[in-house]
Enzyme design. Structure first.
Site, PDB file in Angstrom:
ATOM      1  CE  LYS A 120      -2.809  -0.412  -9.086  1.00  0.00           C
ATOM      2  NZ  LYS A 120      -2.223   0.702  -9.865  1.00  0.00           N
TER       3      LYS A 120
ATOM      4  CG  ASP B  52       5.246   9.327  -6.087  1.00  0.00           C
ATOM      5  OD1 ASP B  52       6.470   9.345  -5.854  1.00  0.00           O
ATOM      6  OD2 ASP B  52       4.442   8.648  -5.426  1.00  0.00           O
TER       7      ASP B  52
ATOM      8  CB  SER C 151      -0.931   0.004   1.216  1.00  0.00           C
ATOM      9  OG  SER C 151      -0.185  -0.052   2.423  1.00  0.00           O
ATOM     10  N   GLY C 152       0.259   2.349  -0.414  1.00  0.00           N
ATOM     11  CA  GLY C 152       0.945   3.630  -0.407  1.00  0.00           C
ATOM     12  C   GLY C 152       0.148   4.629   0.397  1.00  0.00           C
ATOM     13  CE1 TYR C 153       2.186  10.423   2.213  1.00  0.00           C
ATOM     14  CE2 TYR C 153       3.495   8.959   0.852  1.00  0.00           C
ATOM     15  CZ  TYR C 153       3.411   9.955   1.793  1.00  0.00           C
ATOM     16  OH  TYR C 153       4.558  10.474   2.329  1.00  0.00           O
ATOM     17  CB  THR C 154      -4.227   7.008  -2.181  1.00  0.00           C
ATOM     18  OG1 THR C 154      -3.655   8.318  -2.082  1.00  0.00           O
ATOM     19  CG2 THR C 154      -5.726   7.124  -2.408  1.00  0.00           C
ATOM     20  CE  LYS C 155      -3.220   3.297  -6.520  1.00  0.00           C
ATOM     21  NZ  LYS C 155      -2.624   4.649  -6.573  1.00  0.00           N
ATOM     22  CB  ALA C 156      -4.709  -1.489   0.132  1.00  0.00           C
ATOM     23  CB  VAL C 157      -1.849  -3.141  -4.577  1.00  0.00           C
ATOM     24  CG1 VAL C 157      -1.910  -3.933  -5.877  1.00  0.00           C
ATOM     25  CG2 VAL C 157      -1.782  -1.644  -4.872  1.00  0.00           C
TER      26      VAL C 157
END
Length: 506
Positions: free
Chosen positions: A179, A291, A159-165
């Site tokens: 996503k 990014d 995951s990042g700032y917004t999404k989980a994968v």
């Protein structure tokens, strides 16, 4: 006793410093969010939300600020979608299609702009649900909610700032990536702390995924991840929670890449340059990846593909003088010319290119390359590091390297006369007698690619332990033949698909 207390204190300090470093490097929490269920993203936490930390966070002023952010992000999505509407016209919606932007934010009375004309006034009076929904609807998806309700093998990838994968398998055959907005991620957590409104915070984060979906459909290229579909479903008291279904790739691990063959590393750089050349001339105009990090890319069948586009931009910086066109990087700064139209010339393109240089080219291009190609590769690295070239020239030079390598022309400046005599043994293979070399396609042996038999002989002559080599019927992505190099030839077995060459001793 005093020593023990001292040791405990030192351990606590080290643990605190390590935890702080990890928090800075990996802002999302270390716990994995739960996988999507029934086509919906992970559930929000069940506990009460923390009170807002900023003044007015829960009041009318905070709500108005959040509404403005949602409106701005929604209008950004509109701008990307309108390119398609202008070029292809509006497509009639099928009754069974879910409209992406049925979750368009309603305008507050304070946000209503003054009418600029009858057409604009009529459209705004109808509201974003009437006009923008049709404007933003994607093409009919190949996959949808029905396909992901009975997925198997769901596995959290990151995951990042917004999404989980997540990785999942559809119909027991197709591996895909799912996503969804990460309710435990930085974006949602920060928004909820500030405004205490989970539904609107979800909407704000979801627009980044919607933007990415539109870009994945707009930017059709071999080095852009494929969008297979999406699913909207009411979940956790939030309407229209969104899950996207995309092509699955392998994470880009730079340490592993450095241990692979130069041919495979060159392929990564070539894929990246072809992508950046397309982005510089895309249907949307020049696209920059704000990014730009290795984690934004994946590898699919050996090709590099960009997977995260929610931070992409087509906005070109405006300027009144060259000093306005300043690009700052950790180790280097550049000032680009300001055009007569008041735009920084090629800033999007040059930003992408320099990031490609500092994250990829310096590590992957020259290292262990064929000696005759290194001067040209060094020239490419230096020219991109100084931004002397644009993407067009860089792409042309890398394609030139590819042509030299595939055609064998890079071998013309080397000695082509064998130093040692070899005996050809057709339909034969040496099963053992391996030694390790680097880089190798086989971790327990020396397996390299060659253009022809003469190059295989040169390689074997360069290794003191090499006494034989075996030509296989396998080829690399450039069409070069894979060859096993052996340290002895005492045990030769029949194999109709291979040819063995044994060094003749005096």
């Amino acid at each position: 006793m005093r020593r023990r207390k001292t040791a405990v204190a030192v351990s606590c300090c080290l643990a605190f410093l390590l935890g702080t470093l990890l928090n800075l490097l990996f802002i999302p929490g270390s716990e994995h969010p739960p996988p999507p269920r029934d086509g919906a993203p992970p559930s929000p936490p069940g506990g009460p939300f923390d009170p807002p930390e900023e003044e007015g966070g829960g009041g009318g002023g905070g709500r108005a600020a959040l509404a403005r952010q949602i409106r701005e992000r929604y209008e950004e999505v509109l701008r990307y979608r309108q390119h398609r509407a202008a070029a292809a016209g509006r497509r009639p919606l099928r009754p069974r299609e879910r409209r992406l932007m049925d979750l368009a934010p309603p305008r507050t009375s304070a946000e209503q702009p003054r009418p600029r004309g009858r057409a604009v006034a009529a459209e705004e009076a109808a509201g974003p649900r009437a006009g923008a929904s049709a404007e933003l609807s994607l093409e009919p998806p190949l996959l949808g909610c029905r396909d992901i309700r009975n997925v198997s093998g769901v596995q959290y990838l990151g995951s990042g700032y917004t999404k989980a994968v997540y990785k999942a398998v559809l119909n027991r055959t197709l591996a895909v990536a799912l996503k969804a907005v990460d309710f435990g991620g930085h974006d949602i957590a920060h928004c909820v702390r500030q405004f205490s409104v989970l539904g609107d915070c979800y909407r704000l984060a979801a627009y980044k995924i919607v933007k990415e979906m539109i870009l994945l459909q707009r930017l059709r290229h071999a080095n852009v991840l494929q969008l297979y579909g999406y699913c909207y479903q009411d979940s956790n008291d939030i309407p229209d929670t969104l899950t996207t279904i995309t092509e699955l790739g392998s994470p880009l691990e730079m340490i592993q890449l450095l241990q692979t063959s130069w041919e495979d590393r060159f392929r990564i750089c070539l894929s990246l340059v072809r992508l950046l050349h397309y982005l510089a001339h895309s249907p949307l105009g020049s696209v920059t990846l704000l990014d730009f990090r290795p984690r934004q890319f994946v590898i699919v069948d050996g090709e590099l593909k960009v997977t995260d586009l929610d931070d992409a931009s087509i906005e070109e910086s405006t300027c009144t003088s060259n000093s306005d066109c300043f690009m700052e990087f950790p180790a280097r700064n550049f000032t680009l010319p300001c055009s007569v139209e008041g735009r920084c010339q090629s800033m999007n393109e040059k930003r992408n290119l320099y990031n490609a240089y500092r994250f990829f080219f310096t590590y992957l291009l020259p290292h262990s390359a064929p000696s005759s190609l290194r001067p040209l590769l060094d020239k490419i690295v230096n020219a991109t590091g100084e931004l002397h070239w644009g993407i067009d020239e860089t792409a042309a030079q890398l394609e030139r390297v590819l042509n030299l390598y595939k055609s064998g022309q890079y071998l013309q400046n080397t000695t082509r006369m064998p130093k040692t005599e070899y005996r050809r043994v057709p339909e034969a293979f040496i099963p053992d007698e391996n030694y390790r070399c680097w880089p190798s396609y086989h971790h327990k042996g020396c397996l390299l690619s060659v253009f022809d038999v003469n190059e295989a002989i040169e390689i074997c002559d360069s290794y003191s332990q090499c006494k034989a080599f075996v030509l296989t019927n396998q080829t690399t992505w450039t069409g070069r033949q894979l060859v096993f190099f052996k340290m002895a030839s005492t045990h030769i077995m029949p194999d109709p698909d291979k040819i063995t060459y044994v060094k003749v001793t005096d």
